[in-house]
Scaffold this motif. Sequence first.
Motif, mmCIF file in Angstrom:
data_model
loop_
_atom_site.group_PDB
_atom_site.id
_atom_site.type_symbol
_atom_site.label_atom_id
_atom_site.label_comp_id
_atom_site.label_asym_id
_atom_site.label_seq_id
_atom_site.Cartn_x
_atom_site.Cartn_y
_atom_site.Cartn_z
ATOM 1 N N SER A 79 0.814 -1.221 0.000
ATOM 2 C CA SER A 79 0.000 0.000 0.000
ATOM 3 C C SER A 79 0.843 1.266 0.000
ATOM 4 O O SER A 79 0.527 2.245 -0.689
ATOM 5 C CB SER A 79 -0.939 0.004 1.214
ATOM 6 N N LEU A 107 -5.272 -4.860 -4.013
ATOM 7 C CA LEU A 107 -6.180 -3.721 -3.825
ATOM 8 C C LEU A 107 -7.078 -3.919 -2.606
ATOM 9 O O LEU A 107 -7.456 -2.943 -1.952
ATOM 10 C CB LEU A 107 -7.028 -3.517 -5.077
ATOM 11 N N THR A 110 -5.915 -2.257 0.610
ATOM 12 C CA THR A 110 -5.685 -0.811 0.608
ATOM 13 C C THR A 110 -6.776 -0.041 1.350
ATOM 14 O O THR A 110 -6.975 1.148 1.102
ATOM 15 C CB THR A 110 -5.574 -0.279 -0.838
ATOM 16 N N LEU A 113 -5.545 3.178 2.872
ATOM 17 C CA LEU A 113 -5.362 4.251 1.898
ATOM 18 C C LEU A 113 -6.705 4.867 1.526
ATOM 19 O O LEU A 113 -6.827 6.083 1.360
ATOM 20 C CB LEU A 113 -4.684 3.704 0.622
ATOM 21 N N TRP A 114 -7.707 4.006 1.374
ATOM 22 C CA TRP A 114 -9.046 4.481 1.034
ATOM 23 C C TRP A 114 -9.581 5.411 2.124
ATOM 24 O O TRP A 114 -10.159 6.462 1.831
ATOM 25 C CB TRP A 114 -9.980 3.284 0.835
ATOM 26 N N GLY A 117 -7.865 8.676 1.733
ATOM 27 C CA GLY A 117 -7.858 9.278 0.402
ATOM 28 C C GLY A 117 -6.459 9.274 -0.198
ATOM 29 O O GLY A 117 -6.094 10.170 -0.965
ATOM 30 N N LEU A 119 -5.056 7.586 -2.498
ATOM 31 C CA LEU A 119 -4.909 7.431 -3.950
ATOM 32 C C LEU A 119 -5.825 8.385 -4.717
ATOM 33 O O LEU A 119 -5.915 8.315 -5.945
ATOM 34 C CB LEU A 119 -5.221 5.980 -4.360
ATOM 35 N N LEU A 120 -6.450 9.270 -4.004
ATOM 36 C CA LEU A 120 -7.417 10.181 -4.606
ATOM 37 C C LEU A 120 -6.761 11.046 -5.684
ATOM 38 O O LEU A 120 -5.759 11.715 -5.442
ATOM 39 C CB LEU A 120 -8.025 11.076 -3.528
ATOM 40 N N GLN A 147 -12.241 -0.741 -8.891
ATOM 41 C CA GLN A 147 -11.249 -0.563 -7.833
ATOM 42 C C GLN A 147 -10.707 0.868 -7.860
ATOM 43 O O GLN A 147 -10.579 1.528 -6.819
ATOM 44 C CB GLN A 147 -10.079 -1.540 -8.026
ATOM 45 N N HIS A 150 -13.420 3.573 -6.661
ATOM 46 C CA HIS A 150 -13.642 3.689 -5.216
ATOM 47 C C HIS A 150 -12.506 4.424 -4.517
ATOM 48 O O HIS A 150 -12.704 5.004 -3.451
ATOM 49 C CB HIS A 150 -13.845 2.296 -4.604
ATOM 50 N N HIS A 151 -11.337 4.401 -5.127
ATOM 51 C CA HIS A 151 -10.201 5.151 -4.582
ATOM 52 C C HIS A 151 -10.158 6.576 -5.133
ATOM 53 O O HIS A 151 -9.302 7.370 -4.711
ATOM 54 C CB HIS A 151 -8.882 4.441 -4.901
ATOM 55 N N MET A 153 -9.341 7.325 -8.122
ATOM 56 C CA MET A 153 -8.251 7.414 -9.095
ATOM 57 C C MET A 153 -8.804 7.788 -10.462
ATOM 58 O O MET A 153 -10.009 7.637 -10.727
ATOM 59 C CB MET A 153 -7.491 6.083 -9.174
#
Length: 209
Positions: A79, A107, A110, A113-114, A117, A119-120, A147, A150-151, A153
């Motif tokens: 991550s 994923l 993660t 990370l979610w 944020g 990977l936002l 995937q 939801h992040h 990305m």
Amino acid sequence: RTWLCARMCACVWVDSCWFEIVYYSMYKHIETMAAAVAKGVEAGGGKVTVMRAPETLSAEVLKKLGAPPKNEEHKECGSKDLAAADAIIFGIPTRFGMAAAQMKALLDRTGGLWMKGGLLGKPAGIFVSTGTLGGGQETTALTFITQLTHHGMMFVPIGYGCQKLTDLTEVHGGSPYGAGTLAGGDGSRKPSKLELEIAEYQVLHACDG
């Protein structure tokens, strides 16, 4: 930094961008494609690190499946590695038209990370390997986009900017979603010259403008 017009990035941006190529490859097809994608990044002046998704199968099972040893030069991705890169390109073999469990497991880990944020807004691309032409060249990428979504990305496809995608002189992988290779039902087919050229284009096209 801004992700421009659904392209991998403006040329000046590529020069200062760190791309992370994260792949899973049991029989080296995706690993070979990853090398071509990395070549495209470097040709555009970007920096690149190639990493592999952690294996979920035991050594005993891998031996029975005839899988070759992992490339130890490519460290396992976690991550923190995903969060550190400016942009990520995922190399995904298909399993019944969707991402292999190993990539999904990466994923699935993660959640932290979610929550933050982490990977936002991070740009992401996808390249794939399937057994047959209709075995998931598009659906593997399409279903993996959930995937990324939801992040938060930003998925960046290659579209049809690469004219080699429309080449009908030979059977090949690849789609507007990203580069791709065909492994054959028994895995004996290796990525073709055309497929590797499309993989190299995956990021290199960012420097066209």
